[in-house]
Write an enzyme that holds these catalytic residues in place. Structure first.
Site, PDB file in Angstrom:
ATOM      1  N   LYS A  54      42.240  42.424  38.536  1.00  0.00           N
ATOM      2  CA  LYS A  54      41.455  42.902  40.253  1.00  0.00           C
ATOM      3  C   LYS A  54      42.529  44.079  40.020  1.00  0.00           C
ATOM      4  O   LYS A  54      42.425  45.476  39.883  1.00  0.00           O
ATOM      5  CB  LYS A  54      42.142  42.453  41.086  1.00  0.00           C
ATOM      6  CG  LYS A  54      40.790  41.190  41.625  1.00  0.00           C
ATOM      7  CD  LYS A  54      40.893  40.302  42.880  1.00  0.00           C
ATOM      8  CE  LYS A  54      39.551  39.306  42.469  1.00  0.00           C
ATOM      9  NZ  LYS A  54      40.051  37.447  43.422  1.00  0.00           N
ATOM     10  N   GLN A  98      44.504  35.791  47.965  1.00  0.00           N
ATOM     11  CA  GLN A  98      43.544  34.934  46.304  1.00  0.00           C
ATOM     12  C   GLN A  98      43.432  33.320  47.006  1.00  0.00           C
ATOM     13  O   GLN A  98      45.227  32.736  47.063  1.00  0.00           O
ATOM     14  CB  GLN A  98      44.868  34.970  45.079  1.00  0.00           C
ATOM     15  CG  GLN A  98      43.472  34.274  43.904  1.00  0.00           C
ATOM     16  CD  GLN A  98      42.702  35.235  43.151  1.00  0.00           C
ATOM     17  OE1 GLN A  98      42.451  36.235  43.631  1.00  0.00           O
ATOM     18  NE2 GLN A  98      41.688  34.201  43.029  1.00  0.00           N
ATOM     19  N   ASP A 121      37.111  41.208  50.718  1.00  0.00           N
ATOM     20  CA  ASP A 121      36.038  39.903  50.331  1.00  0.00           C
ATOM     21  C   ASP A 121      34.802  39.684  51.603  1.00  0.00           C
ATOM     22  O   ASP A 121      34.152  38.776  50.866  1.00  0.00           O
ATOM     23  CB  ASP A 121      37.159  38.775  50.351  1.00  0.00           C
ATOM     24  CG  ASP A 121      38.092  38.529  49.070  1.00  0.00           C
ATOM     25  OD1 ASP A 121      37.702  38.611  47.960  1.00  0.00           O
ATOM     26  OD2 ASP A 121      38.511  37.798  49.110  1.00  0.00           O
TER      27      ASP A 121
END
Ligand code: NAD
Length: 301
Positions: A54, A98, A121
């Site tokens: 990422k 995460q 997200d």
């Protein structure tokens, strides 16, 4: 006829090029550089790989990219304090923590502490609510289903009226938002899961199949309506004999070699949904940067 192989890697590359160009234009015209902060807790090797990818992708797009690595035993309050700091940092437009988190941390309260405006997200209840209500104009849509939707649109167009879509798996990250997106495009949507009776029979009605389960090669050719578009979200690590040697391979939830003679189009694993997911994270971050500056949401996927 053999099904088309949907090349998610190529599509993701194309999209990343467009995001990079839009990022350069945003900086030149408005002095804004999209900023993405990724928080990783602990040493989980798979998470480390995801986070590294990422960060690399963010830098390649021209973003300001930051990583915060916290120890396995970090206190909940410390994580919340970091998220709060990032929520107030004007250089940061997207924040992600995460998952999965170490067991002592409360995943929900941490996810929900991220400002909905920086929740790239798409896990915050505000963004889930907007998506469910069909208000996607200023909502962040979770990256995996958003990427799947772009690939479906490439095959079938943006109006799915009259088509049956079957989603296998009801997770909050993939299955449920996927169903909301398909419904918004006028598909007739059936959600299925581990308690569904006669899953093959249900899937046989589908013009579009999205498999998000986590069971290697579960979906077989005799489940598939001829010509169906199949999106395989599953990522499973399996041990297979390759040239007389045991090797760990990635495989999806769909038995690709089996369905290829029946389906119309199929995403491979690897090289399908995975590369699209990470690129949609960049898309959401660029979009957030534009929205934060009060600019019209012209970012296009
Ligand atoms: P999850 O474990 O949260 O949910 C799995 C779902 O599958 C559940 O709703 C469960 O009811 C359903 N299920 C389990 N067994 C079933 C069965 N026998 N028949 C029908 N349904 C069944 O998983 P998730 O987070 O949605 O992820 C699903 C898969 O997708 C995993 O392999 C994951 O690694 C992968 N994934 C890939 C990406 C990507 O970017 N490619 C992103 C997210 C998840």
């Amino acid at each position: 006829m053999t099904a088309k192989r949907i090349d998610g890697k190529a599509k993701a590359e194309q999209l990343a090029t467009s995001i990079t160009q839009q990022t350069a234009a945003l900086l030149e015209e408005h002095g804004i550089k999209p900023g993405l902060a990724v928080v990783i807790i602990g040493e989980d090797p798979a998470s480390q790989v995801y986070v590294r990818n990422k960060g690399r992708r963010a830098e390649a797009c021209g973003f300001h990219s930051v990583q915060h690595s916290l120890p396995d035993d970090v206190a909940q309050q410390e994580v919340l304090a970091l998220v709060d700091k990032l929520n107030h940092d004007d250089a940061i437009h997207g924040i992600l923590v995460q998952l999965p988190l170490p067991g002592h941390l409360d995943e929900q309260s941490i996810t929900q502490s991220i400002s909905p405006q920086k929740d790239v997200d798409g896990f915050h209840f505000v963004n889930i609510g907007k998506l469910t209500a069909g208000h996607t104009d200023d909502a962040f849509v979770p990256c995996t289903p958003a990427g799947c939707m772009l690939m479906i649109e490439d095959e079938l167009g943006s109006d799915l009226s009259g088509l049956n879509a079957v989603v296998i798996g009801r997770s909050n990250i993939v299955g449920k938002p996927m169903a909301a997106l398909l419904l918004q495009r006028n598909a007739t949507v059936t959600m299925t899961h581990s308690r569904t009776k006669d899953l093959p029979g249900v899937v046989r009605n589908a013009d579009i199949v999205i498999a998000a389960v986590g069971r290697p090669d579960m979906v077989k050719a005799d489940w598939i309506k001829p010509g169906a578009v199949i999106i395989d979200v599953g990522i499973n690590r399996v041990d297979r004999q390759v040239d007389g040697e045991m090797k760990t391979k990635l495989t999806g939830d769909v038995d690709y070699d089996d369905v290829i003679e029946t389906a119309g189009a199929v995403t491979p694993v690897p090289g399908g949904v995975g590369p699209m997911t990470i690129t949609m994270l960049m898309f959401n971050t660029l979009r957030s940067a534009r929205l934060s500056a009060g600019l019209e949401d012209q970012a296009t996927a």
